[in-house]
Design an enzyme around this catalytic site. Structure first.
Site, short mmCIF file in Angstrom:
data_model
loop_
_atom_site.label_atom_id
_atom_site.label_comp_id
_atom_site.label_asym_id
_atom_site.label_seq_id
_atom_site.Cartn_x
_atom_site.Cartn_y
_atom_site.Cartn_z
N GLY A 40 0.79 -1.23 0.00
CA GLY A 40 0.00 0.00 0.00
C GLY A 40 0.82 1.27 0.00
CB CYS A 252 -24.12 -13.73 -20.31
SG CYS A 252 -23.57 -12.85 -18.83
CB CYS A 280 -20.29 -11.02 -21.28
SG CYS A 280 -22.04 -10.83 -21.67
#
Lengths: 293, 267, 234
Positions: A40, A252, A280
């Site tokens: 981070g 989908c 998809c």
């Protein structure tokens, strides 16, 4: 990743393997290693000029160039799609300069460079997700002084981040930040996850893949090592929640995925489809259908 | 004469000790070996004209500017007296946003101008770890009421507030963590007279109610008279005269103080 | 019996730096004691140093020479050498001062001004509130004015608020500088009565009263301050 010490020149282009010279790659890898060691934390690096404008993923491209090996399989997505200009250009760039194999299938890729999304398919160990980051500093909009934001990170003074969330609730009645939603990494540094929708934030937590973030203009690299705790900031009485879509993908039929709104005509016709085109297509190939299919 | 009623220092213990505080800018001495002590609940006014070093003194005490010599010691909440120079940066900042306040002359320096009034007041609470929106907002509203800012302004940013309201917001923002020491740098200058009076009266009331120790820098002797127990007259980086406020103002000894006192326009 | 207030060989002069350091002698060799139940009135021409003596007794003027002794319970403090914090403490517990003018505090109502003075003098809130009302009534300040800040009052009305403020708490020493100057005959008489009550309660009073009637009515002793000029070197 390319083996250490070998200098490879990609056929035809005259450029070094993956465009950057080996010295630069080493410099970037050192920054990446440091970023992994301090999850981070924004590590400064000497970003190079790349043959594309800032804002087109120069940071992500440099990170990808530094970690790419001849055996890697590269996937590039922009807003979840493999077929948008930015994604296509970057994929071609690495095909030309590194000659690596490319794919649109999340499961097949070893390195995935992304702008604004995390794929729907779960990432796995050994995969690397490279984010393109425009503004790495989550505190900037409230504290413009870089000297001060560094102090705040150093001292873990993150009250200011909550001021931003407070402002959201005060103004909108709920936390209205939907992109670049700040997270706390490994219980220490607060990090901007790049402009991914907050829908994807939970995927960053305890993720088996390595996540690398590159900001070219700002010359910063940061990282989330595999299996790291990533917590989205919130209030006790306004807990973090992801967006919900009240319908499945029109193509989908997928539920619980991030959808894009597609305008169909001038008469207000529209539909909602998977933002992740690979997800998809895979589902449709498996026989799933939505209402518009 | 005298005697705007001032609160009794609650615990007559030394809260702050300043010794030999010195700051040089090139050849110019901004502060030359300044020393004083401040008790709990005591209000000290630092008066002098522009360039006398009074604002530098405040910055030195707050640790925002490094002193060339001298020390500032403070009795912490745990009762231990610490030389502020020995605090870590994290400790210093924690002290500043909990037990100290700093009200600036220029509200844009003391407020977050892009953040709502409520967010400005709530920042310190979030800074000390409060993570409950409803509680933070309720506290912010309570403090806005105490500084006479209407509840319907809670979501307005300071850019939409008047000069007087901005200063009152600064005060609320600082006092929300119940600090024991508040530094004020010309908090009323640049405001209309009527707005000044309201602000001064409010500061006076809060200081009395909360038993705050205050160091207030001002060029306005009327402000010093209304708010302070003691006064420190500064000129060219030096303390020219110090003592009981009404004594210094009504029976000034130093030539410079006499000049200062005689230069005030009587209303 | 030790006095509550005593000046011992006090001298005071002003150095006027703005007038080339001219030294203006005011008073010298002032020795004077005020006991419990006494009302000592300072006499002498204008400029004789009456006000300066009062102000030194309150710590408002510095006392560069001599001593100003103030009895504070069992101990006696020299105000001339006391630290600012000590002087402030004495003002809360021991010394009361009524000047000619009320220094107004913005936005605070008349009754609240008086009440606050009582609380500062150690009275419980309820007592202070009742006593503030009683005093303002006795001083004939119309009740409709009580809630208003005195800034807009007439001189006489402001002065009555000022007197109420100075009298509300029971401090052992009361200093008064022309408290009746702007009052009419009726209110002057009220103040005379109030002073008599304070005296009866054991307060040591030191005051300046130009009005001959009032002076005669309140003084147990008149001290001519001019006498203290004789000792001055000039």
């Amino acid at each position: 990743m390319s083996p250490q010490g070998t200098v490879t020149v990609s056929a035809g282009t005259g450029y070094n393997f993956a465009y950057l010279d080996e010295g630069t790659k080493r410099m970037i890898r050192r920054a990446i290693l440091k970023a992994i060691a301090i999850p981070g934390y924004q590590v400064p690096f000497a970003a190079r000029e790349m043959p594309m404008p800032y804002g087109w993923g120069t940071g992500g491209v440099q990170v990808t160039a530094a970690i790419l090996g001849a055996a890697d399989v590269l996937k590039v997505i922009d807003q979840g799609a493999d077929d948008t200009t930015n994604a296509v250009s970057i994929r071609r760039f690495f095909t030309a300069t590194a000659g690596v194999a490319t794919t649109t299938r999340t499961a097949e890729a070893t390195v995935i460079q992304t702008r604004h999304r995390i794929p729907e398919a779960p990432l796995t160990e050994g995969q690397v997700l490279v984010y393109q980051v425009p503004i790495p500093e989550p505190l900037r909009f409230l504290e413009p002084r870089e000297t001060e934001t560094r102090q705040l990170h150093a001292l873990a003074e993150y009250g200011l981040m909550h001021v931003k969330l407070y402002e959201d609730i005060a103004r909108h009645g709920h936390i209205a930040t939907t992109y670049a939603y700040p997270v706390e990494v490994a219980g220490r540094y607060v990090m901007d996850p790049s402009p991914t929708p907050k829908f994807d934030n939970p995927k960053m937590d305890d993720c088996p893949a390595l996540q690398l973030f590159g900001a070219g203009r700002e010359k910063r690299i940061y990282a989330i090592p595999p299996y790291t705790q990533v917590r989205s900031l919130d209030f006790e009485d306004h807990p973090f929640r992801v967006q919900r879509f009240d319908r499945p993908c029109a193509l989908c039929g997928a539920e619980g995925v991030y959808l894009d709104e597609v305008i169909l005509d001038d008469a207000g016709g529209r539909m909602f489809v998977c933002s992740d085109t690979d997800h998809c297509e895979t589902r449709r190939a498996d026989g799933h259908t939505g209402e518009a299919a | 004469m005298i005697e705007p009623l001032l609160p009794e220092p609650l615990l007559p213990e030394t809260l702050l000790t300043v010794e030999g505080l010195t700051k040089r800018y090139g050849h110019r001495l901004a502060c030359d070996s300044i020393g004083f002590t401040l008790d709990h609940g005591e209000v000290l006014a630092v008066v002098g004209e522009s360039g006398s070093g009074k604002s530098t003194l405040l910055s030195l005490i707050a640790g925002e500017v490094a002193a060339d010599a001298g020390s500032v010691s403070y009795r912490m909440r745990d009762g231990a007296t610490r030389d502020l120079a020995t605090l870590s940066e994290a400790e210093r900042r924690a002290l500043m946003r909990t037990d100290w306040g700093f009200v600036r002359q220029d509200a844009t320096q003391g407020l977050r101008m892009a953040v709502s009034a409520g967010g400005n007041v709530g920042e310190r609470l979030m800074g000390v770890g409060d993570r409950h929106y409803g509680r933070i907002r309720a506290t912010a509203l309570d403090w806005l009421a105490r500084v006479e800012i209407a509840a319907d302004r809670v979501d307005d940013p300071p850019t939409r507030l008047s000069g007087g309201m901005r200063q009152r917001l600064q005060i609320a923002r600082n006092l929300v963590t119940a600090p024991r020491l508040v530094l004020m740098d010309e908090p009323t200058s640049g405001l209309d007279v009527s707005v000044q009076a309201r602000l001064l009266d409010m500061i006076r009331g809060l200081v009395a109610e909360l038993g705050l120790a205050v160091i207030i820098v001002t060029h306005d002797l009327a402000v010093a008279r209304l708010l302070s127990h003691r006064v420190l007259v500064m000129r060219s980086g030096r303390v020219i005269e110090t003592g009981l406020t009404d004594q210094v103002l009504d029976d000034p000894q130093a030539a410079y103080t006499q000049l200062l006192v005689s230069s005030v326009l009587a209303a | 019996m030790t006095p509550l207030l005593a000046f011992e060989d006090v001298a005071k002069s002003f150095t006027l730096h703005l007038r080339d350091g001219a030294v203006l002698p005011v008073i010298a060799g002032a020795t004077l004691a005020v006991h419990s139940g006494e009302c000592v009135v300072l006499g002498g021409a204008s400029g004789a140093g009456k006000s300066s003596l009062l102000k030194m007794a309150y710590g408002n003027y510095r006392c560069p020479q001599g001593a100003v002794w103030v009895r504070d319970g069992a101990r006696v403090v020299n105000l001339a050498a006391a630290a600012p914090r000590e002087i402030l403490a004495l003002r809360r517990t021991t010394l009361s001062y009524i000047s000619q003018f009320l220094r107004v505090i913005p936005r605070v109502g008349a009754r609240a001004v008086v009440e606050a003075a009582g609380i500062e003098g150690g009275l419980p809130l309820k007592v202070a509130r009742t006593r503030a009302g009683d005093l303002l009534s006795r001083l004939n300040l119309p009740e409709r004015l009580w809630a208003l800040p005195p800034a807009t009052f007439s001189g006489g009305e402001q002065q009555r608020v000022n007197i109420a403020r100075g009298l509300i708490a029971a401090r052992p020493i009361l200093l008064m500088d022309e408290p009746t100057a702007s009052l009419d005959a009726t209110n002057r008489a009220v103040v005379v009565d109030l002073i008599a009550e304070k005296r009866a309660a054991g307060t040591a009073i030191l005051g300046i009263f130009h009005d001959a009637d009032v002076r005669e009515a309140v003084a147990t002793r008149i001290v001519d301050v001019s006498a203290f000029r004789g000792a001055m070197a000039a």
